[in-house]
Motif scaffolding. Structure first.
Motif, mmCIF file in Angstrom:
data_model
loop_
_atom_site.group_PDB
_atom_site.id
_atom_site.type_symbol
_atom_site.label_atom_id
_atom_site.label_comp_id
_atom_site.label_asym_id
_atom_site.label_seq_id
_atom_site.Cartn_x
_atom_site.Cartn_y
_atom_site.Cartn_z
ATOM 1 N N PHE A 109 4.843 9.480 -3.881
ATOM 2 C CA PHE A 109 4.318 9.845 -2.474
ATOM 3 C C PHE A 109 2.481 8.796 -2.220
ATOM 4 O O PHE A 109 3.018 8.362 -1.034
ATOM 5 C CB PHE A 109 4.072 11.201 -2.368
ATOM 6 N N LYS A 110 2.359 8.716 -3.889
ATOM 7 C CA LYS A 110 1.243 7.035 -3.956
ATOM 8 C C LYS A 110 1.809 6.429 -3.210
ATOM 9 O O LYS A 110 0.857 5.616 -2.456
ATOM 10 C CB LYS A 110 1.162 7.609 -4.929
ATOM 11 N N ILE A 111 3.027 5.680 -3.544
ATOM 12 C CA ILE A 111 3.584 4.705 -4.152
ATOM 13 C C ILE A 111 3.811 4.658 -2.011
ATOM 14 O O ILE A 111 2.868 3.404 -1.945
ATOM 15 C CB ILE A 111 4.433 4.297 -5.070
ATOM 16 N N LEU A 112 4.012 4.990 -2.098
ATOM 17 C CA LEU A 112 4.999 4.999 -0.593
ATOM 18 C C LEU A 112 3.498 4.847 0.586
ATOM 19 O O LEU A 112 3.758 3.725 1.403
ATOM 20 C CB LEU A 112 4.805 6.610 0.645
ATOM 21 N N ASN A 113 2.857 5.461 0.644
ATOM 22 C CA ASN A 113 1.452 5.543 0.958
ATOM 23 C C ASN A 113 0.757 4.245 1.151
ATOM 24 O O ASN A 113 -0.113 3.887 2.135
ATOM 25 C CB ASN A 113 0.377 7.228 0.709
ATOM 26 N N TYR A 114 0.204 3.915 -0.351
ATOM 27 C CA TYR A 114 -0.410 2.516 -1.352
ATOM 28 C C TYR A 114 0.659 1.742 -0.753
ATOM 29 O O TYR A 114 -0.249 0.563 0.774
ATOM 30 C CB TYR A 114 -0.139 2.499 -2.400
ATOM 31 N N PHE A 115 1.834 1.128 -0.606
ATOM 32 C CA PHE A 115 2.078 -0.005 0.070
ATOM 33 C C PHE A 115 2.270 -0.152 1.633
ATOM 34 O O PHE A 115 3.117 -0.792 1.989
ATOM 35 C CB PHE A 115 3.430 -0.337 -0.735
ATOM 36 N N SER A 116 2.669 0.899 1.947
ATOM 37 C CA SER A 116 3.039 1.186 3.585
ATOM 38 C C SER A 116 2.268 0.196 4.753
ATOM 39 O O SER A 116 0.856 0.192 4.873
ATOM 40 C CB SER A 116 3.280 2.532 4.272
ATOM 41 N N GLY A 117 2.965 -0.580 5.262
ATOM 42 C CA GLY A 117 1.759 -1.792 5.772
ATOM 43 C C GLY A 117 1.449 -3.080 5.130
ATOM 44 O O GLY A 117 1.761 -3.994 5.766
ATOM 45 N N LYS A 118 1.680 -3.408 4.241
ATOM 46 C CA LYS A 118 1.609 -4.142 2.836
ATOM 47 C C LYS A 118 3.078 -4.828 2.840
ATOM 48 O O LYS A 118 3.089 -6.640 2.657
ATOM 49 C CB LYS A 118 0.582 -3.803 1.469
ATOM 50 N N VAL A 119 3.519 -3.706 2.629
ATOM 51 C CA VAL A 119 5.651 -4.276 1.813
ATOM 52 C C VAL A 119 6.285 -3.529 2.887
ATOM 53 O O VAL A 119 5.973 -2.383 3.557
ATOM 54 C CB VAL A 119 5.305 -4.022 0.332
ATOM 55 N N ARG A 120 7.524 -3.882 3.426
ATOM 56 C CA ARG A 120 8.884 -2.930 4.273
ATOM 57 C C ARG A 120 8.925 -1.733 3.277
ATOM 58 O O ARG A 120 9.449 -2.159 1.837
ATOM 59 C CB ARG A 120 9.807 -3.745 4.875
ATOM 60 N N ILE A 121 8.916 -0.894 4.221
ATOM 61 C CA ILE A 121 9.201 0.364 2.878
ATOM 62 C C ILE A 121 10.879 0.226 3.479
ATOM 63 O O ILE A 121 10.617 1.441 4.545
ATOM 64 C CB ILE A 121 8.188 1.311 2.965
ATOM 65 N N LEU A 122 11.775 0.316 2.130
ATOM 66 C CA LEU A 122 12.735 1.436 3.015
ATOM 67 C C LEU A 122 12.882 2.746 1.407
ATOM 68 O O LEU A 122 12.593 2.819 1.116
ATOM 69 C CB LEU A 122 14.267 0.618 1.699
#
Length: 376
Positions: A109-122
């Motif tokens: 959850f923390k990784i998803l929140n942190y990198f969203s908008g910075k890196v494309r999330i699958l």
């Protein structure tokens, strides 16, 4: 042609259903898998056993076990994975895309929140909306999940029920890419069984074997299958129960019957032989997001009987290869068992249909789906 991406994969621990996909992806893109649960995870809560899989899970791809500072390491609890250095370590890898397996772990959850908008999330998950919930709980869940999935660029859906789930929580059709749940079809199709199970249990080849293989837990509902079988007194038919868990000892003591057989947990190398020993595979779960054991049994060429709360039924269980019964309805289960065990020849025919259907559900198709998401 290689895709010029740097893919970080976030997963709790090495899983036999995912590693073959990681290996294939590693052949065409720069990839690193970050395992969040740490190196110590071996106790399986469902089986109540310390499990070391006997097939290689750490070969053919780059990986790193992150330090897990959780008080109790677990893959089934939200706070069972706490990795203080996760974001900085992933930043050092400098990914163009991050593929996250499941959000219900603190670090994920923390990784998803942190990198969203910075890196494309699958995102990869196999949840469904099959279970009915209290309206207030359902509303609260919808608010939370809509926020979570708003942080995702694309979701890799496993099948019909999973696709509906993602759409229900805000993802659009153009964000959903099919990447089917799969197993090593070739390994389970192998008929060179290392365990001569029928011979060991003194079951004739002319007799029918119904198989349950999995965790002996309330949600998997093995007791209802045992109760249904014991009440039917089917001729020339045996029930084989394979696995372990909190209900196992009690069920073994209650259901002592000449045509009911119990075997303990079997490791991966033995499972093809377990499936090959049966004619009909039954999954009576009260709830199961997918049910990969059905993929395995179908790859082994077996007929299927499953409850309507098993997520894969909408995709995999057809009149040609089996039946679906109403979850937790013992009367309906009994009726289906009687119909399916009427003819061993018919079960063999349905098993061949299973083998044909499951061929399209393979690792290669799953990899193509992930590569498609990476290229957008």
């Amino acid at each position: 042609m290689s895709i010029k991406t740097r893919l970080a994969i976030i997963c709790t621990h090495p899983i036999q259903y995912y590693v073959p996909v990681f290996k294939q992806l590693a052949e065409v893109t720069e990839l690193k898998v970050f395992y969040t649960a740490g190196k110590k995870i071996s106790f399986d809560k469902g089986f109540r056993l310390n499990i070391q899989w006997d097939i290689p899970l750490l070969e053919g791809y780059d990986f790193q076990f992150l330090i897990n500072n959780a008080k109790k390491h677990s893959t089934s609890r939200f706070f069972g994975t706490i990795n203080p250095d996760a974001t900085s370590i992933i930043r050092q890898f400098d990914p163009s895309h991050i593929l996250i397996y499941g959000w219900a772990h603190y670090s994920h959850f923390k990784i998803l929140n942190y990198f969203s908008g910075k890196v494309r999330i699958l995102f990869r998950g196999d949840s469904t909306a099959l279970r009915q919930q209290h309206p207030l709980k359902s509303l609260t869940k919808k608010i939370i999940l809509k926020y979570i999935y708003s942080r995702v660029n694309h979701a890799l859906y496993t099948g019909i029920n999973n696709k509906y789930y993602f759409k229900n929580y805000g993802l659009k059709n153009n964000q959903l890419i099919f990447a089917p749940h799969a197993v090593d079809n070739g390994r389970f199709a192998c008929t060179r069984a290392t365990l001569q199970i029928r011979e060991m249990l003194q079951i004739k080849n002319s007799e029918i074997v119904i198989l349950f293989a999995g965790k002996f837990t309330a949600v998997k509902n093995p007791e209802m299958l045992l109760k249904a079988f014991a009440g039917l007194q089917l001729t020339n038919t045996h029930l084989l129960m394979v696995g372990d868990g909190p209900l196992a000892a009690n069920l073994r003591s209650i259901y002592q019957h000449e045509k009911i057989h119990f075997l303990p947990f079997q490791n991966q190398s033995n499972m093809p032989a377990v499936y090959q020993s049966c004619d009909l595979f039954c999954m009576p779960s009260k709830s199961d997001s997918w049910g990969l054991a059905i993929n395995e049994a179908m790859a082994a060429g077996k007929a299927i009987l499953a409850s309507d709360m098993v997520g894969c039924c909408a995709d995999l269980v057809k009149p040609a290869n089996g039946m679906i019964f109403q979850s937790n309805n013992i009367s309906d289960l009994k009726q289906r068992l009687v119909k399916l065990t009427h003819s061993k020849a018919k079960l063999t025919q349905q098993g061949q249909s299973s083998k044909v259907i499951i061929q399209k559900w393979n690792f290669e198709t799953q990899v193509k789906g992930i590569l498609s998401a990476l290229s957008i």
